[in-house]
Design a protein around this motif. Structure first.
Motif, PDB file in Angstrom:
ATOM      1  N   ALA A   1       0.816  -1.211   0.000  1.00  0.00           N
ATOM      2  CA  ALA A   1       0.000   0.000   0.000  1.00  0.00           C
ATOM      3  C   ALA A   1       0.851   1.264   0.000  1.00  0.00           C
ATOM      4  O   ALA A   1       0.387   2.340  -0.379  1.00  0.00           O
ATOM      5  CB  ALA A   1      -0.941  -0.004   1.201  1.00  0.00           C
TER       6      ALA A   1
ATOM      7  N   VAL B   1      -7.610  -0.982  -4.862  1.00  0.00           N
ATOM      8  CA  VAL B   1      -7.185  -0.787  -3.480  1.00  0.00           C
ATOM      9  C   VAL B   1      -8.340  -1.194  -2.591  1.00  0.00           C
ATOM     10  O   VAL B   1      -9.482  -0.762  -2.823  1.00  0.00           O
ATOM     11  CB  VAL B   1      -6.837   0.696  -3.206  1.00  0.00           C
ATOM     12  CG1 VAL B   1      -6.283   0.847  -1.786  1.00  0.00           C
ATOM     13  CG2 VAL B   1      -5.841   1.207  -4.233  1.00  0.00           C
ATOM     14  N   LYS B   2      -8.078  -2.023  -1.599  1.00  0.00           N
ATOM     15  CA  LYS B   2      -9.152  -2.461  -0.708  1.00  0.00           C
ATOM     16  C   LYS B   2      -8.578  -2.836   0.639  1.00  0.00           C
ATOM     17  O   LYS B   2      -7.418  -3.215   0.742  1.00  0.00           O
ATOM     18  CB  LYS B   2      -9.912  -3.650  -1.303  1.00  0.00           C
ATOM     19  CG  LYS B   2      -9.038  -4.810  -1.774  1.00  0.00           C
ATOM     20  CD  LYS B   2      -9.882  -5.854  -2.514  1.00  0.00           C
ATOM     21  CE  LYS B   2      -9.005  -6.860  -3.234  1.00  0.00           C
ATOM     22  NZ  LYS B   2      -9.772  -7.856  -3.994  1.00  0.00           N
ATOM     23  N   PRO B   3      -9.425  -2.755   1.696  1.00  0.00           N
ATOM     24  CA  PRO B   3      -8.969  -3.204   3.010  1.00  0.00           C
ATOM     25  C   PRO B   3      -8.723  -4.706   2.960  1.00  0.00           C
ATOM     26  O   PRO B   3      -9.511  -5.437   2.358  1.00  0.00           O
ATOM     27  CB  PRO B   3     -10.139  -2.864   3.945  1.00  0.00           C
ATOM     28  CG  PRO B   3     -11.047  -1.983   3.171  1.00  0.00           C
ATOM     29  CD  PRO B   3     -10.797  -2.248   1.733  1.00  0.00           C
ATOM     30  N   SER B   4      -7.664  -5.174   3.605  1.00  0.00           N
ATOM     31  CA  SER B   4      -7.346  -6.599   3.490  1.00  0.00           C
ATOM     32  C   SER B   4      -8.162  -7.453   4.445  1.00  0.00           C
ATOM     33  O   SER B   4      -8.172  -8.671   4.328  1.00  0.00           O
ATOM     34  CB  SER B   4      -5.848  -6.840   3.717  1.00  0.00           C
ATOM     35  OG  SER B   4      -5.500  -6.452   5.033  1.00  0.00           O
TER      36      SER B   4
ATOM     37  N   ARG C   1      -6.273   5.991  -1.441  1.00  0.00           N
ATOM     38  CA  ARG C   1      -5.525   5.432  -0.317  1.00  0.00           C
ATOM     39  C   ARG C   1      -5.767   6.260   0.942  1.00  0.00           C
ATOM     40  O   ARG C   1      -5.973   5.720   2.035  1.00  0.00           O
ATOM     41  CB  ARG C   1      -4.027   5.393  -0.653  1.00  0.00           C
ATOM     42  CG  ARG C   1      -3.179   4.705   0.418  1.00  0.00           C
ATOM     43  CD  ARG C   1      -1.733   4.594   0.012  1.00  0.00           C
ATOM     44  NE  ARG C   1      -1.088   5.879  -0.127  1.00  0.00           N
ATOM     45  CZ  ARG C   1       0.185   6.037  -0.501  1.00  0.00           C
ATOM     46  NH1 ARG C   1       0.925   4.987  -0.786  1.00  0.00           N
ATOM     47  NH2 ARG C   1       0.707   7.249  -0.590  1.00  0.00           N
TER      48      ARG C   1
ATOM     49  N   LEU D   1      -9.431   5.552   2.144  1.00  0.00           N
ATOM     50  CA  LEU D   1      -9.657   4.219   2.707  1.00  0.00           C
ATOM     51  C   LEU D   1      -8.912   4.039   4.027  1.00  0.00           C
ATOM     52  O   LEU D   1      -9.396   3.367   4.939  1.00  0.00           O
ATOM     53  CB  LEU D   1      -9.234   3.145   1.701  1.00  0.00           C
ATOM     54  CG  LEU D   1     -10.078   3.112   0.419  1.00  0.00           C
ATOM     55  CD1 LEU D   1      -9.584   2.024  -0.520  1.00  0.00           C
ATOM     56  CD2 LEU D   1     -11.547   2.904   0.733  1.00  0.00           C
ATOM     57  N   ARG D   2      -7.756   4.659   4.142  1.00  0.00           N
ATOM     58  CA  ARG D   2      -7.042   4.553   5.407  1.00  0.00           C
ATOM     59  C   ARG D   2      -7.800   5.286   6.505  1.00  0.00           C
ATOM     60  O   ARG D   2      -7.866   4.833   7.638  1.00  0.00           O
ATOM     61  CB  ARG D   2      -5.622   5.111   5.270  1.00  0.00           C
ATOM     62  CG  ARG D   2      -4.688   4.069   4.681  1.00  0.00           C
ATOM     63  CD  ARG D   2      -3.248   4.483   4.609  1.00  0.00           C
ATOM     64  NE  ARG D   2      -2.422   3.288   4.452  1.00  0.00           N
ATOM     65  CZ  ARG D   2      -1.204   3.291   3.944  1.00  0.00           C
ATOM     66  NH1 ARG D   2      -0.645   4.427   3.551  1.00  0.00           N
ATOM     67  NH2 ARG D   2      -0.516   2.158   3.831  1.00  0.00           N
TER      68      ARG D   2
ATOM     69  N   TYR E   1     -10.845   2.798   7.104  1.00  0.00           N
ATOM     70  CA  TYR E   1     -10.661   1.386   7.441  1.00  0.00           C
ATOM     71  C   TYR E   1      -9.316   1.035   8.056  1.00  0.00           C
ATOM     72  O   TYR E   1      -9.069  -0.127   8.375  1.00  0.00           O
ATOM     73  CB  TYR E   1     -10.862   0.527   6.176  1.00  0.00           C
ATOM     74  CG  TYR E   1     -12.217   0.717   5.547  1.00  0.00           C
ATOM     75  CD1 TYR E   1     -12.347   1.441   4.356  1.00  0.00           C
ATOM     76  CD2 TYR E   1     -13.365   0.207   6.144  1.00  0.00           C
ATOM     77  CE1 TYR E   1     -13.593   1.628   3.781  1.00  0.00           C
ATOM     78  CE2 TYR E   1     -14.610   0.392   5.561  1.00  0.00           C
ATOM     79  CZ  TYR E   1     -14.721   1.110   4.389  1.00  0.00           C
ATOM     80  OH  TYR E   1     -15.951   1.303   3.824  1.00  0.00           O
TER      81      TYR E   1
ATOM     82  N   LEU F   1      -4.170  -2.151   3.915  1.00  0.00           N
ATOM     83  CA  LEU F   1      -4.787  -2.120   2.590  1.00  0.00           C
ATOM     84  C   LEU F   1      -4.052  -3.074   1.661  1.00  0.00           C
ATOM     85  O   LEU F   1      -2.850  -3.289   1.791  1.00  0.00           O
ATOM     86  CB  LEU F   1      -4.727  -0.702   2.001  1.00  0.00           C
ATOM     87  CG  LEU F   1      -5.435   0.411   2.768  1.00  0.00           C
ATOM     88  CD1 LEU F   1      -5.245   1.750   2.035  1.00  0.00           C
ATOM     89  CD2 LEU F   1      -6.908   0.116   2.944  1.00  0.00           C
TER      90      LEU F   1
END
Lengths: 273, 330
Positions: free
Chosen positions: B134, B147-150, B171, B174-175, B178, B182
């Protein structure tokens, strides 16, 4: 009696309408290939694209469920930005501000201006929203993201004769391609009822509508308007607000009507142009 | 038989639809959301519980519910419930119920998108999207990327980035929403396929069914909301090999792939350690996976009928139908 055409019947409101009026027949019209409703006994489904002739070509009474079927002029006139501008100009208070871009400070929610922006809601500070595009052509507006303690949705219909509406306390909503009411109940809320009726009067609006109101630390604020009905129509009818009846005066659904949106599996036939 | 299914959404709907009318099963459904539709289906006994990620509070409430209702078998159906139950079993929790006990190390790989991708990338280099850190240099990424939360489920927080600027913005967003974990992967164009399997207590494969989405919940992809059963032997072989390479499994599991529109190769997106969300499709086609899961769990004889012929198969679509209820649990 000819079927009532539902324009943009890929929306949750389509099955809601057909379940609300089992004695009537409906023609679901949509430009989407896969539409729910093939197992409903009072429904026929056809492919149709938005355009001035969607309803007239079928020569039948029609209810628009997806704003894309309203035509370009109506889409602009009844967009959130345009509606809120007119309400504000006429002294209507209790509006969640609407901006064409995220402000420099604070956290902002992205919303579709002319119609609902599909998929999960996006929110963030301005710099974190710069990649948000508009691939669906819904137009974008930005509103402050506030702490919300309750969400109410007002669904109804106003004609020259009168208005029928219901206030629903929305307990759960899910955001996919369509926004789905997962659980709600009808309530009586004089402030929201009067605010919604007043807004309709100021706008000179006639037709089906949906208002969204949010309870915030700043009080109840109107957060959006859509010129189409959402789901909940069966519950509204059963509690005294029949949106297809066109009564004189004002009919408001009584409190206590509760519903959930049950996931229902059925087979379908793919629609082709 | 008192069966508790944890969570009332997605794949739980399959258990509800397939088992709620069974006179031999008293079906209890739990959920942390008092407005979850699965709690209101006739024949279901609702069991409100705290969220699975509430830790000790959830575990206590679950243990109390098991005792109060005389639960004999337990099947978690949400990613968070699976995570919680497997962790507690690893920590020594031994509730008086039948439940699947998959290898903890295998879950550690299969239950996390990033770890699974890293673990399988050497053995299956042609079947995994390229992954990047990430914090990679945005100028070095092969756009478009996803890009996605893991460690989230339900398609939350997925962004498709076509430019460096998109990536930086997504990024950051999403950070903020979440957290830091990522996953960044190359974007795979193509349709979504699922291979759902049931493994026995000894790790033996009991059932496997392939499915394909024709419409996804989101415009960018995600879980299927319409689709059909498919025969894809290559998919089944690949999914089973990936599970074996990850340490094997016990109970239901599904692997989600995208079939690359150019190479036609199946590219692994993620594993979900449960039946897939729209697995009721298989019951519609005569393969009652919830019953197979229950029979396997209890050690009863089970059999998987062959899927109907292509001409006799039915497809599915999920509609969200307004359904009156007398009141809410909250």
């Amino acid at each position: 009696m000819k079927p009532l055409a539902l324009l943009g019947a890929h929306r949750q409101a389509a099955s809601s309408m057909s379940l609300a009026y089992p004695e009537r027949r409906f023609a679901f019209l949509s430009d989407q290939a896969i539409v729910d409703g093939w197992d409903l006994p009072n429904v026929e489904i056809r492919f149709s694209e938005p355009g001035p002739d969607s309803a007239t070509a079928t020569a039948q009474e029609a209810v628009t469920l997806c704003p894309r079927w309203l035509g370009a002029e109506a889409l602009e006139r009844w967009s959130i930005s345009s509606v809120f501008q007119r309400l504000e100009a006429n002294g209507f208070r209790h509006l969640l501000p609407v901006r064409s871009e995220a402000g420099a400070k604070g956290v902002w929610q992205v919303k579709g201006d002319r119609f609902h922006r599909p998929d999960a809601p996006e929110w963030g500070e301005a710099r974190a929203l710069s990649d948000i595009g508009d691939p669906h052509g819904c137009g974008l507006v930005f509103q402050p993201r506030l702490q919300v303690t309750a969400h109410h949705q007002v669904v109804g219909r106003r004609t020259a004769r009168g208005t029928a509406l219901g206030v629903m306390w929305v307990h759960a909503e899910r955001f996919f391609r369509d926004d789905v009411i997962q659980a709600a109940q009808t309530v009586r809320n004089p402030f929201i009822e009067e605010g919604s009726l007043s807004a309709l009067e100021v706008l000179g609006y006639e037709g089906f509508f949906t208002f969204n109101w949010i309870d915030t630390p700043q009080g109840a604020l109107l957060s959006s308007f859509r010129p189409v009905p959402r789901a909940g129509l069966r519950t509204l009818r059963e509690h005294g607000a029949d949106l297809l009846l066109d009564p004189a005066g004002t009919a408001i659904a009584g409190a206590g009507g509760c519903f959930v949106a049950q996931p229902h599996y059925a087979s379908y036939t793919r629609l082709e142009p | 038989m008192n069966l508790l299914v944890l969570s009332g959404v997605a794949s739980a709907i399959n258990y509800i639809q397939s088992l709620a009318g069974d006179p031999g099963v008293r079906l209890f459904i739990s959920d942390c959301d008092p407005y979850c539709p699965g709690l209101y289906v006739p024949g279901v006994i609702p069991v409100p519980l705290p969220p699975a990620r509430a830790g000790g509070a959830y575990r206590s409430a679950l243990a109390e519910a098991i005792e109060r209702h005389g639960i004999e078998a337990l099947i978690p159906t949400s990613d968070y419930d699976v995570e919680a139950v497997i962790q507690w079993v690893e920590e020594g929790w031994r509730p008086p119920v039948k439940l699947f006990s998959p290898p903890f190390e295998a879950y550690g790989r299969l239950g996390d998108k990033g770890r699974l991708a890293r673990h399988l990338s050497d053995k299956f280099p042609k079947n995994l999207p390229r992954s990047f850190g990430a914090d990679s240099d945005p100028g070095s990424l092969p756009y478009p990327v996803v890009v996605k939360p893991s460690n989230m489920s339900g398609g939350k927080g997925v962004a498709i980035c076509r430019t460096r600027e998109d990536f930086l913005s997504a990024r950051a967003r999403l950070r903020q929403a979440y957290g830091q974990a990522l996953l960044v992967q190359e974007y795979i164009p193509g349709g979504t396929y699922v291979l759902t399997m049931v493994y026995g207590h000894g790790g033996e494969l009991v059932a496997a069914v392939g499915m394909r989405s024709r419409l996804t919940f989101f415009t960018w992809g995600g879980g299927g909301i319409a689709g059909e059963v498919v025969d894809e032997p290559g998919l089944a072989e690949l999914a089973q090999a990936m599970v074996a390479e990850s340490g094997g499994w016990r109970g239901p599991i599904n692997l989600e792939f995208k079939r690359h529109e150019s190479t036609e190769r199946f590219m692994l997106m993620e594993a979900n350690c449960r039946l897939n969300g729209y697995s009721y499709l298989t019951t519609m086609n005569g393969i009652n996976l919830p019953r197979i899961v229950l029979e396997t769990l209890l050690g009863w004889p089970t059999s998987q009928p062959a899927p109907p012929s292509e001409a006799e198969r039915c497809n599915f679509l999920i509609g969200y139908r307004e359904t009156p209820v007398d009141g809410f649990l909250a």
